[in-house]
Design a protein around this motif. Structure first.
Motif, PDB file in Angstrom:
ATOM      1  N   ASP A  53       0.823  -1.219   0.000  1.00  0.00           N
ATOM      2  CA  ASP A  53       0.000   0.000   0.000  1.00  0.00           C
ATOM      3  C   ASP A  53       0.852   1.261   0.000  1.00  0.00           C
ATOM      4  N   ALA A  54       1.915   1.266   0.789  1.00  0.00           N
ATOM      5  CA  ALA A  54       2.804   2.433   0.842  1.00  0.00           C
ATOM      6  C   ALA A  54       3.522   2.611  -0.495  1.00  0.00           C
ATOM      7  N   ALA A  55       3.991   1.517  -1.074  1.00  0.00           N
ATOM      8  CA  ALA A  55       4.678   1.603  -2.360  1.00  0.00           C
ATOM      9  C   ALA A  55       3.735   2.100  -3.451  1.00  0.00           C
ATOM     10  N   GLN A  56       2.510   1.629  -3.440  1.00  0.00           N
ATOM     11  CA  GLN A  56       1.559   2.100  -4.446  1.00  0.00           C
ATOM     12  C   GLN A  56       1.295   3.597  -4.271  1.00  0.00           C
ATOM     13  N   ALA A  57       1.098   4.018  -3.028  1.00  0.00           N
ATOM     14  CA  ALA A  57       0.841   5.437  -2.768  1.00  0.00           C
ATOM     15  C   ALA A  57       2.016   6.294  -3.232  1.00  0.00           C
ATOM     16  N   ALA A  58       3.230   5.839  -2.967  1.00  0.00           N
ATOM     17  CA  ALA A  58       4.414   6.588  -3.389  1.00  0.00           C
ATOM     18  C   ALA A  58       4.548   6.570  -4.911  1.00  0.00           C
ATOM     19  N   LEU A  59       4.450   5.401  -5.507  1.00  0.00           N
ATOM     20  CA  LEU A  59       4.632   5.278  -6.953  1.00  0.00           C
ATOM     21  C   LEU A  59       3.574   6.028  -7.752  1.00  0.00           C
ATOM     22  N   ARG A  60       2.377   6.137  -7.220  1.00  0.00           N
ATOM     23  CA  ARG A  60       1.318   6.852  -7.951  1.00  0.00           C
ATOM     24  C   ARG A  60       1.635   8.336  -8.098  1.00  0.00           C
ATOM     25  N   ASP A  65      -1.245   5.747 -12.973  1.00  0.00           N
ATOM     26  CA  ASP A  65      -2.050   4.581 -13.352  1.00  0.00           C
ATOM     27  C   ASP A  65      -1.588   3.285 -12.687  1.00  0.00           C
ATOM     28  N   MET A  66      -0.588   3.358 -11.835  1.00  0.00           N
ATOM     29  CA  MET A  66      -0.037   2.169 -11.174  1.00  0.00           C
ATOM     30  C   MET A  66      -1.094   1.539 -10.261  1.00  0.00           C
ATOM     31  N   THR A  67      -1.355   0.259 -10.452  1.00  0.00           N
ATOM     32  CA  THR A  67      -2.355  -0.434  -9.629  1.00  0.00           C
ATOM     33  C   THR A  67      -1.683  -1.172  -8.471  1.00  0.00           C
ATOM     34  N   ARG A  68      -2.476  -1.510  -7.492  1.00  0.00           N
ATOM     35  CA  ARG A  68      -1.969  -2.266  -6.348  1.00  0.00           C
ATOM     36  C   ARG A  68      -1.450  -3.629  -6.800  1.00  0.00           C
ATOM     37  N   ASP A  69      -2.162  -4.263  -7.730  1.00  0.00           N
ATOM     38  CA  ASP A  69      -1.724  -5.562  -8.233  1.00  0.00           C
ATOM     39  C   ASP A  69      -0.361  -5.474  -8.924  1.00  0.00           C
TER      40      ASP A  69
END
Length: 111
Positions: A53-60, A65-69
């Protein structure tokens, strides 16, 4: 994933072809209780979920368009701690130490 130039500087080389910026204040606020409880044990489901979740939040911040999957497929036991540290790189402390100590680490500047 988008191939656009990153807008927020961060750490390159942890995830192939991606620059991981630190978490935004908004993401930090939303995740703060879980971040406090993080103990680095890669076998705990709550730690695994937090890093994803933290990586997705940062990468977004750089790849909207980066998804959690997609993030879950990129993060593994081999890079879980490095990904977490990159997301928490407040003020560039870890990025600067990583760049100084590892010539293969890359810092990406923004316009």
């Amino acid at each position: 994933m988008s191939s656009t130039q990153p807008k927020v500087k961060g750490i390159a080389g942890v995830l192939p072809g991606l620059v991981i910026p630190p978490l935004s204040l908004g993401a930090l606020e939303q995740l703060q209780e879980r971040l406090r409880a993080f103990d680095g044990d890669a076998l705990k489901p709550e730690n695994i979920a937090l890093v994803i979740d933290a990586a997705q939040a940062a990468l977004r911040r750089n790849y909207p368009d980066m998804t959690r999957d997609q993030v879950a497929d990129l993060v593994g036991l081999e890079n879980l701690v490095e990904v977490y540290q990159a997301c928490m790189d407040v003020g560039g402390t870890w990025r600067n130490a990583r760049t100084a100590g590892d010539s293969s680490a890359q810092e990406v500047a923004t316009c």
